[in-house]
Design a protein around this motif. Structure first.
Motif, PDB file in Angstrom:
ATOM      1  N   UNK A  12     -12.050  31.928  41.518  1.00  0.00           N
ATOM      2  CA  UNK A  12     -11.214  31.188  42.286  1.00  0.00           C
ATOM      3  C   UNK A  12     -10.009  31.845  42.893  1.00  0.00           C
ATOM      4  N   UNK A  13      -9.653  32.809  42.148  1.00  0.00           N
ATOM      5  CA  UNK A  13      -8.195  33.645  42.536  1.00  0.00           C
ATOM      6  C   UNK A  13      -8.782  34.412  43.834  1.00  0.00           C
ATOM      7  N   UNK A  14      -9.989  35.119  43.428  1.00  0.00           N
ATOM      8  CA  UNK A  14     -10.434  35.892  44.465  1.00  0.00           C
ATOM      9  C   UNK A  14     -10.591  35.265  45.751  1.00  0.00           C
ATOM     10  N   UNK A  15     -11.304  34.009  45.676  1.00  0.00           N
ATOM     11  CA  UNK A  15     -11.331  33.031  46.927  1.00  0.00           C
ATOM     12  C   UNK A  15      -9.972  32.615  47.683  1.00  0.00           C
ATOM     13  N   UNK A  16      -9.232  32.193  46.901  1.00  0.00           N
ATOM     14  CA  UNK A  16      -7.707  32.019  47.359  1.00  0.00           C
ATOM     15  C   UNK A  16      -7.021  33.144  47.873  1.00  0.00           C
ATOM     16  N   UNK A  17      -7.268  34.278  47.510  1.00  0.00           N
ATOM     17  CA  UNK A  17      -6.549  35.552  47.766  1.00  0.00           C
ATOM     18  C   UNK A  17      -7.269  35.997  49.257  1.00  0.00           C
ATOM     19  N   UNK A  18      -8.397  35.726  49.204  1.00  0.00           N
ATOM     20  CA  UNK A  18      -9.058  36.010  50.751  1.00  0.00           C
ATOM     21  C   UNK A  18      -8.691  35.127  51.564  1.00  0.00           C
ATOM     22  N   UNK A  34      -0.130  29.011  43.484  1.00  0.00           N
ATOM     23  CA  UNK A  34       0.233  29.285  44.847  1.00  0.00           C
ATOM     24  C   UNK A  34       1.494  30.422  44.574  1.00  0.00           C
ATOM     25  N   UNK A  35       2.319  30.189  43.955  1.00  0.00           N
ATOM     26  CA  UNK A  35       3.599  30.955  43.808  1.00  0.00           C
ATOM     27  C   UNK A  35       3.079  32.236  43.549  1.00  0.00           C
ATOM     28  N   UNK A  36       2.331  32.407  42.131  1.00  0.00           N
ATOM     29  CA  UNK A  36       1.884  33.927  41.717  1.00  0.00           C
ATOM     30  C   UNK A  36       1.172  34.533  42.691  1.00  0.00           C
ATOM     31  N   UNK A  37       0.045  33.957  43.476  1.00  0.00           N
ATOM     32  CA  UNK A  37      -0.658  34.902  44.524  1.00  0.00           C
ATOM     33  C   UNK A  37       0.030  34.553  45.840  1.00  0.00           C
ATOM     34  N   UNK A  38       1.130  33.914  45.952  1.00  0.00           N
ATOM     35  CA  UNK A  38       1.733  33.886  47.443  1.00  0.00           C
ATOM     36  C   UNK A  38       0.863  33.111  48.528  1.00  0.00           C
ATOM     37  N   UNK A  39       0.178  31.775  47.984  1.00  0.00           N
ATOM     38  CA  UNK A  39      -0.712  31.356  48.825  1.00  0.00           C
ATOM     39  C   UNK A  39      -0.112  30.538  50.029  1.00  0.00           C
TER      40      UNK A  39
END
Length: 154
Positions: free
Chosen positions: A46-52, A82-87
């Motif tokens: 899920x993190x990989x998907x959100x970051x992509x 969202x904050x940690x990965x700057x989404x």
């Protein structure tokens, strides 16, 4: 009931990343939408998907499209994620799984893992692509291609 290509995105409401009320009627029928359901914040896939999606967000915006991520995680969980990965896109909290049920998103592994499905709707709100795959990285190029096709085929 499961949504299909050609169906209109249904109306739904939820809390967004900031705890504000989100109403799909404000976007559906106004711009192309990429709505992706994912299992859980802060898990590897899920993190990989959100970051992509984050990394290609400007490509979607340049085409006039909006990206929306939906999981059953809380608003607080979404805020940290969202904050940690700057989404840069909206995450919606679907704690009661009403939106997931409204779309007919399946579950995996005997119903233990919420499904990972991406829906792309054109500017009129009609679903033009549904991509159901546990493989997180495959969703972004498929969604981008569908948005491009919806714009250039009209």
């Amino acid at each position: 009931m499961e949504l299909k290509v050609g169906d209109k995105i249904p109306n739904f409401k939820a809390k967004d990343t900031d705890g504000n009320d989100f109403d799909s009627q404000n976007l559906v029928g106004h711009k192309p939408l990429v709505i992706y359901f994912y299992p859980k914040d802060n898990t590897p896939g899920c993190t990989a998907q959100a970051c992509s999606f984050r990394d290609q967000y400007e490509d979607f915006k340049d085409l006039g499209a909006e990206v929306i991520g939906i999981s059953s995680d809380s608003v607080a969980s979404h805020q940290k994620f969202a904050s940690h990965y700057k989404l840069p896109f909206v995450l919606l909290s679907d704690g009661d799984k009403k939106i997931r049920k409204l779309f007919g998103v399946p579950s995996y592994v005997f119903g233990l893992i919420p499904g990972r499905v991406t829906y792309v709707a054109d500017k009129e709100g009609k679903i033009i692509m549904i991509f159901d795959s546990i493989k997180a990285g495959n969703h972004i190029p498929k969604a981008l291609e569908a948005v491009k096709n919806s714009i250039f085929l009209k």
